[in-house]
Design a protein around this motif. Structure first.
Motif, PDB file in Angstrom:
ATOM      1  N   LEU A  47       6.800   6.215   5.329  1.00 47.28           N
ATOM      2  CA  LEU A  47       6.299   5.003   4.702  1.00 47.28           C
ATOM      3  C   LEU A  47       5.308   4.349   5.643  1.00 47.28           C
ATOM      4  O   LEU A  47       5.595   4.150   6.823  1.00 47.28           O
ATOM      5  N   GLY A  48       4.156   4.028   5.100  1.00 52.84           N
ATOM      6  CA  GLY A  48       3.170   3.280   5.863  1.00 52.84           C
ATOM      7  C   GLY A  48       2.929   1.940   5.208  1.00 52.84           C
ATOM      8  O   GLY A  48       2.838   1.846   3.984  1.00 52.84           O
ATOM      9  N   ILE A  49       2.854   0.895   6.004  1.00 50.87           N
ATOM     10  CA  ILE A  49       2.548  -0.437   5.491  1.00 50.87           C
ATOM     11  C   ILE A  49       1.291  -0.898   6.219  1.00 50.87           C
ATOM     12  O   ILE A  49       1.282  -1.023   7.447  1.00 50.87           O
ATOM     13  N   VAL A  50       0.222  -1.116   5.429  1.00 52.15           N
ATOM     14  CA  VAL A  50      -1.091  -1.405   6.007  1.00 52.15           C
ATOM     15  C   VAL A  50      -1.686  -2.622   5.309  1.00 52.15           C
ATOM     16  O   VAL A  50      -1.616  -2.739   4.082  1.00 52.15           O
TER      17      VAL A  50
ATOM     18  N   MET B 233      -0.233  -6.398   1.262  1.00 52.72           N
ATOM     19  CA  MET B 233       0.042  -5.198   2.061  1.00 52.72           C
ATOM     20  C   MET B 233       0.056  -3.973   1.153  1.00 52.72           C
ATOM     21  O   MET B 233       0.519  -4.052   0.013  1.00 52.72           O
ATOM     22  N   TYR B 234      -0.454  -2.863   1.667  1.00 52.47           N
ATOM     23  CA  TYR B 234      -0.365  -1.581   0.978  1.00 52.47           C
ATOM     24  C   TYR B 234       0.911  -0.896   1.439  1.00 52.47           C
ATOM     25  O   TYR B 234       1.088  -0.652   2.630  1.00 52.47           O
ATOM     26  N   PHE B 235       1.790  -0.595   0.493  1.00 59.46           N
ATOM     27  CA  PHE B 235       2.997   0.176   0.775  1.00 59.46           C
ATOM     28  C   PHE B 235       2.697   1.604   0.345  1.00 59.46           C
ATOM     29  O   PHE B 235       2.588   1.884  -0.844  1.00 59.46           O
ATOM     30  N   ILE B 236       2.564   2.493   1.321  1.00 55.25           N
ATOM     31  CA  ILE B 236       2.118   3.860   1.061  1.00 55.25           C
ATOM     32  C   ILE B 236       3.269   4.832   1.306  1.00 55.25           C
ATOM     33  O   ILE B 236       3.698   5.023   2.445  1.00 55.25           O
ATOM     34  N   GLN B 237       3.757   5.413   0.210  1.00 54.14           N
ATOM     35  CA  GLN B 237       4.806   6.433   0.340  1.00 54.14           C
ATOM     36  C   GLN B 237       4.138   7.717   0.832  1.00 54.14           C
ATOM     37  O   GLN B 237       3.093   8.122   0.326  1.00 54.14           O
TER      38      GLN B 237
ATOM     39  N   THR C  39       0.222   4.825  -3.301  1.00 55.07           N
ATOM     40  CA  THR C  39       0.061   3.465  -2.806  1.00 55.07           C
ATOM     41  C   THR C  39       0.403   2.437  -3.870  1.00 55.07           C
ATOM     42  O   THR C  39      -0.092   2.505  -4.992  1.00 55.07           O
ATOM     43  N   ASP C  40       1.248   1.482  -3.500  1.00 51.76           N
ATOM     44  CA  ASP C  40       1.516   0.301  -4.306  1.00 51.76           C
ATOM     45  C   ASP C  40       1.073  -0.897  -3.474  1.00 51.76           C
ATOM     46  O   ASP C  40       1.353  -0.975  -2.274  1.00 51.76           O
ATOM     47  N   ILE C  41       0.388  -1.827  -4.110  1.00 53.24           N
ATOM     48  CA  ILE C  41      -0.100  -3.011  -3.415  1.00 53.24           C
ATOM     49  C   ILE C  41       0.829  -4.167  -3.738  1.00 53.24           C
ATOM     50  O   ILE C  41       1.044  -4.493  -4.907  1.00 53.24           O
ATOM     51  N   LEU C  42       1.410  -4.764  -2.695  1.00 58.45           N
ATOM     52  CA  LEU C  42       2.297  -5.905  -2.876  1.00 58.45           C
ATOM     53  C   LEU C  42       1.644  -7.140  -2.265  1.00 58.45           C
ATOM     54  O   LEU C  42       1.213  -7.117  -1.117  1.00 58.45           O
ATOM     55  N   THR C  43       1.579  -8.204  -3.063  1.00 58.92           N
ATOM     56  CA  THR C  43       1.081  -9.483  -2.573  1.00 58.92           C
ATOM     57  C   THR C  43       2.242 -10.460  -2.572  1.00 58.92           C
ATOM     58  O   THR C  43       2.857 -10.715  -3.614  1.00 58.92           O
ATOM     59  N   PHE C  44       2.566 -10.973  -1.404  1.00 59.49           N
ATOM     60  CA  PHE C  44       3.650 -11.928  -1.227  1.00 59.49           C
ATOM     61  C   PHE C  44       3.046 -13.334  -1.273  1.00 59.49           C
ATOM     62  O   PHE C  44       2.165 -13.659  -0.480  1.00 59.49           O
ATOM     63  N   ASN C  45       3.510 -14.159  -2.208  1.00 59.54           N
ATOM     64  CA  ASN C  45       3.017 -15.531  -2.372  1.00 59.54           C
ATOM     65  C   ASN C  45       4.097 -16.497  -1.897  1.00 59.54           C
ATOM     66  O   ASN C  45       5.255 -16.376  -2.292  1.00 59.54           O
ATOM     67  N   TYR C  46       3.703 -17.467  -1.085  1.00 59.06           N
ATOM     68  CA  TYR C  46       4.685 -18.352  -0.465  1.00 59.06           C
ATOM     69  C   TYR C  46       4.042 -19.669  -0.044  1.00 59.06           C
ATOM     70  O   TYR C  46       2.819 -19.821  -0.070  1.00 59.06           O
TER      71      TYR C  46
END
Length: 168
Positions: free
Chosen positions: A53-56, A85-89, A101-108
């Motif tokens: 797993l890569g997180i970029v 962040m790109y979560f790359i399996q 690649t799945d792109i996750l955007t964390f809103n806070y």
């Protein structure tokens, strides 16, 4: 006269001393987002090990690589109200042909808390209630490998608890 000179000499020698301002390593600082990975094919929640797993972050060529873990720690931006962040399996094995690649955007929202003179400030995060995590596909869709995201603790105050569960 000698006593006055000796007293002044001692007084001036201590006047240059400063208190050491060192932030103790055990002092709580800005927490990272704690994510556990679970098997989507099992009815009872079962931790699942992630391999390669890569997180970029967007715009960067290198990121954080994980292999053989079921928990990851993701840093969030302390100067903005969202982090993408790109979560790359299969993202850390060097071969990009099988990457998904799945792109996750964390809103806070952020809350800066003063810790001490030596440590400065730490930032606490609260995931938004309406859209805490937005999952999208890259420009060239490859199919989502993340099947479900569950928010357990929207308030990020420590790294001693799991904040998010990802099912794949």
């Amino acid at each position: 006269m000698k006593k006055i000179f000796l007293f002044l000499l001692i007084a001036f020698s201590f006047s240059g001393c400063e208190k050491d301002d060192i932030c103790d390593a055990t002092t709580a600082t800005t927490p990272r987002l704690v994510i556990d990975f679970y098997d989507v094919n099992v009815t009872t929640p079962t931790l699942k090990t992630v391999t390669n797993l890569g997180i970029v972050a967007p715009g960067l060529s290198t990121g954080i690589s994980y292999n053989g873990v079921s928990r990851v720690y993701v840093p969030l931006k302390t100067t903005e109200d969202s982090t993408t962040m790109y979560f790359i399996q299969n993202g850390s094995d060097g071969d990009t042909t099988n990457d998904n690649t799945d792109i996750l955007t964390f809103n806070y929202t952020r809350n800066n808390i003063y810790v001490s003179r030596a440590c400065g400030y730490k930032t606490l995060f609260n995931l938004n209630t309406t859209n805490p995590i937005l999952q999208t596909e890259p420009a060239t869709p490859d199919g989502a490998w993340i099947q479900n995201i569950v928010i357990l603790k929207p308030n990020l105050e420590t790294e001693n608890e799991v904040h998010v569960q990802i099912y794949f």
